[in-house]
Design an enzyme around this catalytic site. Structure first.
Site, PDB file in Angstrom:
ATOM      1  N   ASP A 538       2.220   0.961  -0.144  1.00  0.00           N
ATOM      2  CA  ASP A 538       0.782   1.129  -0.291  1.00  0.00           C
ATOM      3  C   ASP A 538       0.236  -0.023  -1.138  1.00  0.00           C
ATOM      4  OD1 ASP A 538      -1.726   2.233  -0.243  1.00  0.00           O
ATOM      5  OD2 ASP A 538      -1.194   4.083  -1.286  1.00  0.00           O
ATOM      6  N   GLU A 541      -2.678  -4.976  -0.199  1.00  0.00           N
ATOM      7  CA  GLU A 541      -3.663  -5.940   0.302  1.00  0.00           C
ATOM      8  C   GLU A 541      -3.602  -7.302  -0.412  1.00  0.00           C
ATOM      9  OE1 GLU A 541      -4.314  -2.041   1.430  1.00  0.00           O
ATOM     10  OE2 GLU A 541      -4.431  -2.762  -0.616  1.00  0.00           O
ATOM     11  N   ASP A 614      -7.503   5.416   3.214  1.00  0.00           N
ATOM     12  CA  ASP A 614      -8.116   6.530   2.481  1.00  0.00           C
ATOM     13  C   ASP A 614      -9.366   7.044   3.191  1.00  0.00           C
ATOM     14  OD1 ASP A 614      -6.108   6.096   0.719  1.00  0.00           O
ATOM     15  OD2 ASP A 614      -7.336   5.176  -0.818  1.00  0.00           O
TER      16      ASP A 614
END
Length: 977
Positions: A538, A541, A614
């Site tokens: 997770d 980015e 999300d």
């Protein structure tokens, strides 16, 4: 994921609590995008007078010895002193690669994006020759010489044609602009009023008088240095030490009116306009991997991943482009007419490196793109089951209790997940022993029932000396540097954090070693883990809570001296790549890993699954999640899904049931919830909702042979697992915009998930004159040659699921707790006859865990229903070995020399049989049903509508009980009437 419990974090980064538009840039707030759009505006205003300043120097053309590649010099009339180099290559599959770079400049432009995305250097054609003329250079190729690529010299223009019609055009509007590297010139200031020279004017200011020269380049670049050297957004300043280096390029499709791709965006599959008259979105589509918390359900803004691949489609053909750039990119879309599309690509840095894919069908584009960047991985079979996750299961006993409840309620599940709270102070790999005192025993308890666990390992490392992973990475110099070339410090779940620099080759083996479950002599490894633990990547980015746009500053430094701006969109892919290798190589021999990633780029499909981040527990997010997953399938990344139930919120039972229906027909199927959401495991639901969800999950498991067979196909061909309407029916213009129903692989299953509150019926579009059978009640619906919309029931317990006539669906119908319990289960075959009375299907099986299939350890069967030539009033249902259809050839990547129909895996399931055959749409009641070469079979027949009839109604059903034919052997069942 986000937490409301870490007050220290919230005080530092309150913007992470919810999406706020001012956290993320619009094009007007991004200097290079603003400059690119201004260039487009000047071109529109000038109209036909606008001429691109870039030209090819014909005298510089050099054609390679193999003839399919040429290079040439390019000049710009704006900057005649700057040199550019152009290269075109034609690959052996007809793909054209166009590259342009600045030559001999002050600095080097980033040119490595393709090296990370491509699986290998493409093979150059040996049959193509370039022919240079006075005005252009061109090559004609293809089996029927149908393709042609033409490079016009003045101005520079590249066109790909088929049948004499232009399919893709680069720089047709003259928007190509490669901002060259330059030296910053300080503005001249004077304390005394100067005398103007010829060609200058004096601009008076209260503080000073500035002399500005006339700018002959203003018609093209604008009349001011717009954020060339330094740029501020909110409280952050980007130093931009290299100055302006953006790349603008128009890519147009003169004969294609619909475009798909460039995931990831929350919008329709057929991309709406962002430019021209009455644009749907005011901003271009942005490709910039970002932690966009609670993203909007309809927006052109970037979210977690970026795949710069685009399909342009018409009823005549499909073409595609892949723009190998790793920096932030904005893409404007406009339609000059109903039959043509214009796009404008604006990237912050990098070279021009564009692949033109000629098609001419959607499947050709998938195949061509897969040859470039690889295919979606063939996952471990267990990972196609149901995944149960939340932030967070709070202890070892909590995990055991959840597993116990699933088994008590006879609800199947394959994987339990742990979010960040399993780790001590968010030091990943290190268990919080207060709540997880026995991690290996806990994992073994889960594995004892045939299940796996997935735990999170985020890329930020807590900057503390008692964390061995960070300590060693810092000592070895493996961490990302800031603009001053010191170790970069940012803020994330671990508090003060550092980030691994996966662009450093020295990191690779070391990172892989961390996942070893055995103690290492010279280093630290994750000994409190087992092979049943897989990984969730997770926040890659990367997400940085106190960084610009909640990510890393662009002037950070990576290995090789590249700035983060150059590599941002590739960064997350390297993380999942190395993690995937690490999980595979902890086993000897290696086993297929499961790695879930949030950030991705072209090529990420090779390393695991992704999810859409999300999302919210709303009907709108449920609906757009379907469209996002379809777009990812178009972009080559089939192993995708959205959080079932929505990450945020507490969905009402109706919404939750519908979301399970959506998830059950997505390639990746996981329920997930925020830490503040109420527990919503399916066993907590009241009746009838619990029973409905149990049935949905059992349906998913019964269809696992279909899903696994579809994944086998995508892993060798690149064809998507989920296929929107235009892929299956590329000539049906009425279906180009359909993105709420889709097909699963080549199986013939058509599904339309319900994403509207209170629905009791829905409309489904059938594109062809063919029969479609309701999967559950066998009602036969009829399509039409020009397309037809039907109304079908869709109460809460009903899923609009249909079998296309002409399909054979293999299933396993016995309810099990997990996939591992199904390996020896018998099969049911649903034979859905088409209007001619025939059908076809496939079944692929392997051990679902190792790489033995790459050595021929698999079973691959073709299932057919055909009419024997000599006896018209009969149907012959047969199973044939697909591995032996073309002796001496490779079968989709597996050499037949390595394939043995009696291989060890085939022998291991040698006694697995077909226990039931259901034939839909038979013409009449049989007079006999028998195994060819054997005895009569037991069967039941219910009369009804035949496949060849024009009317609708419940189809005739022939149910053959336990024919005792084996899955691994050739056999045939003959039905006579």
């Amino acid at each position: 994921m986000r937490s409301l419990t870490y007050l220290s974090l919230l005080l530092v980064v309150p913007q992470t609590l919810a999406l706020k538009a001012h956290d993320f840039k619009t094009c007007s707030q991004s200097g290079f995008c603003r400059r690119g759009r201004a260039l487009s505006a000047r071109a529109r205003e000038a109209g036909e007078k606008w001429i691109s300043p870039y030209t090819v120097d014909p005298s510089s053309i050099a054609i390679a010895s193999h003839q399919a590649t040429f290079t040439a010099g390019v000049k710009s009339s704006l900057y005649p002193e700057i040199k550019f180099g152009l290269e075109l290559r034609v690959h052996d599959d007809g793909v054209v690669r166009v590259r342009m770079d600045e030559l001999g400049g002050l600095r080097k432009r980033y040119d490595e994006a393709a090296s990370w995305a491509l699986i290998s250097e493409p093979v150059i054609s040996k049959d193509i020759k370039w022919t240079a003329g006075k005005k252009d250079i061109r090559a004609v190729y293809g089996a029927k010489k149908e393709n042609e690529v033409v490079v016009t010299f003045a101005p520079l223009r590249v066109a790909l044609l088929r049948g004499g019609k232009e399919q893709v055009v680069l720089n047709g509007q003259g928007l190509l602009h490669m901002e060259h590297f330059r030296t910053k010139t300080p503005e001249v200031t004077h304390t005394e009023e100067p005398e103007p020279k010829e060609g200058e004017e004096i601009v008076e200011d209260e503080a000073q008088v500035v002399v500005k020269s006339e700018n002959p380049r203003a018609w093209f670049e604008g009349d001011k240095e717009d954020d060339w050297w330094e740029e501020t957004f909110s409280s952050w300043t980007d130093t931009k030490p290299k100055g302006p280096e953006s790349l603008s390029l128009d890519i147009n499709f003169p004969n294609h009116g619909t475009i798909y791709g460039i995931p990831q965006h929350a919008t329709r599959l057929a991309l709406p306009t962002t430019a021209g008259e009455s644009p749907f979105f005011s901003d271009p589509y942005r490709l910039y991997n970002a932690d966009v918390f609670e993203y909007l359900a309809s927006s052109s803004m970037s979210i977690y991943g970026s795949i710069p691949v685009l399909h342009a489609h018409s009823a005549e053909s499909t073409v595609g482009i892949f723009d190998a750039v790793a920096s932030e990119t904005w893409i404007d879309v406009a339609h000059a007419s109903e039959k043509s599309t214009e796009t404008h690509w604006i990237s912050e840095s990098g070279i021009l490196d564009v692949f033109l894919m000629p098609g001419p069908t959607p499947n050709d584009i998938f195949r061509q793109y897969a040859r470039l960047t690889g295919t979606t991985v063939l996952p471990a079979q267990w990972s196609l089951g149901y995944h149960q996750c939340r932030w967070n299961y709070v202890s070892s006993d909590d995990v055991r209790a959840v597993q116990k409840r699933f088994d008590e309620e006879d609800i199947p599940v394959d994987v339990f997940w742990l979010d960040i709270e399993y780790s001590e102070e968010h030091k990943y790999f290190i268990w919080d022993k207060k709540n997880f005192p026995d991690p290996v025993d806990m994992v073994n308890d889960v594995a004892a029932l045939g299940r796996k666990m997935v735990v999170i390992v985020d890329p930020h490392l807590k900057r503390t000396s008692d964390y061995p992973v960070y300590k060693k990475a810092s000592e070895l110099g493996y961490l990302v540097k800031n603009k001053n070339n010191d170790e970069y410090e940012g803020w994330c779940w671990s508090g003060s954090s550092a980030w691994m620099d996966f662009f450093n080759p020295g990191v690779w083996d070391w990172w892989i070693s961390l996942f070893k479950t055995q103690k290492l002599e010279n280093g630290w490894s994750w000994t409190e883990s087992t092979e049943a633990v897989h990984i969730w990547n997770d926040m890659n980015e990367p997400s940085v809570f106190n960084g610009p746009e909640i990510t890393m500053p662009k002037d950070n430094i990576h290995h090789g001296g590249w700035e983060h701006r150059d590599v941002h969109n590739v960064n997350g892919m390297l993380y999942s790549n190395l993690t995937s290798q690490a999980v595979a190589r902890r086993s000897d021999p290696p086993k297929r890993p499961f790695v879930l990633t949030r950030a991705f780029y072209a090529g990420s499909q090779r390393f695991g699954a992704m999810w859409t981040g999300d999302n919210l527990g709303t009907w709108e997010h449920m609906a757009v999640g379907v469209k996002i997953v379809l777009s990812l399938n178009i972009g080559g990344f089939s192993y995708a899904g959205s959080d079932v139930g929505g990450f945020f919120g507490n969905p009402e039972p109706e919404m939750l049931v519908r979301w399970y229906q959506v998830g059950a027909f997505a390639p990746f199927f996981r329920a997930h919830a925020h830490i503040d959401a109420k527990r919503r495991e399916p066993f907590l639901l009241d009746q009838p909702y619990k029973g409905i969800v149990r049935d949905i999950l059992r349906l998913r498991y019964s269809l696992l042979p279909v899903w696994y067979t579809a994944f086998r196909e995508t892993s060798v061909t690149g064809f998507p697992v989920l296929r929107p309407h235009y892929v299956v029916f590329p000539k049906d213009q009425a279906g180009f915009d359909i993105d709420d129903q889709y097909y699963i692989g080549a199986s013939g299953l058509l599904v339309k998930p319900i994403t509207e509150k209170g629905a009791t019926e829905t409309k489904v579009y059938l594109a062809e004159d063919q029969v479609y059978y309701d999967y559950f009640n066998h009602h036969a619906y009829r399509g039409a040659a020009k397309g037809k919309e039907i109304t079908v029931p869709a109460a809460l317990h009903q899923i609009p699921l249909f079998i296309r006539g002409g399909s054979i669906i293999p299933t396993r119908e016995r309810p099990r707790r997990a996939t591992t319990s199904m390996k020896k289960d018998p099969f049911t075959l649903r034979v859905a006859l088409d209007k001619t009375g025939t059908a076809r299907g496939e079944l692929y099986l392997d051990d679902g865990e190792t790489y033995g299939h790459e050595k021929g350890q698999f079973v691959w069967r073709e299932l057919v229903a055909e009419k024997p030539v000599k006896k018209a009033r009969s149907v012959r249902i047969a199973s044939k070995d697909l591995g032996l259809r073309r002796p001496g050839e490779a079968v989709e990547g597996v050499a037949l020399t390595a394939f043995d129909p009696g291989n060890a895996f085939a022998k291991s399931i040698g006694d697995v049989r077909v226990e039931k055959v259901v034939v839909l749409g038979l013409n009449a009641k049989p007079t006999g049903v028998r195994v060819e070469g054997g005895g009569d079979l037991v069967w039941e027949y219910t009369p009804g509508v035949a496949a060849g009839e024009k009317k609708e109604g419940t189809a005739s059903v022939l149910s053959i009980k336990d024919p005792k034919v084996l899955v691994t052997k050739d056999w045939a069942i003959v039905i006579e009437w």
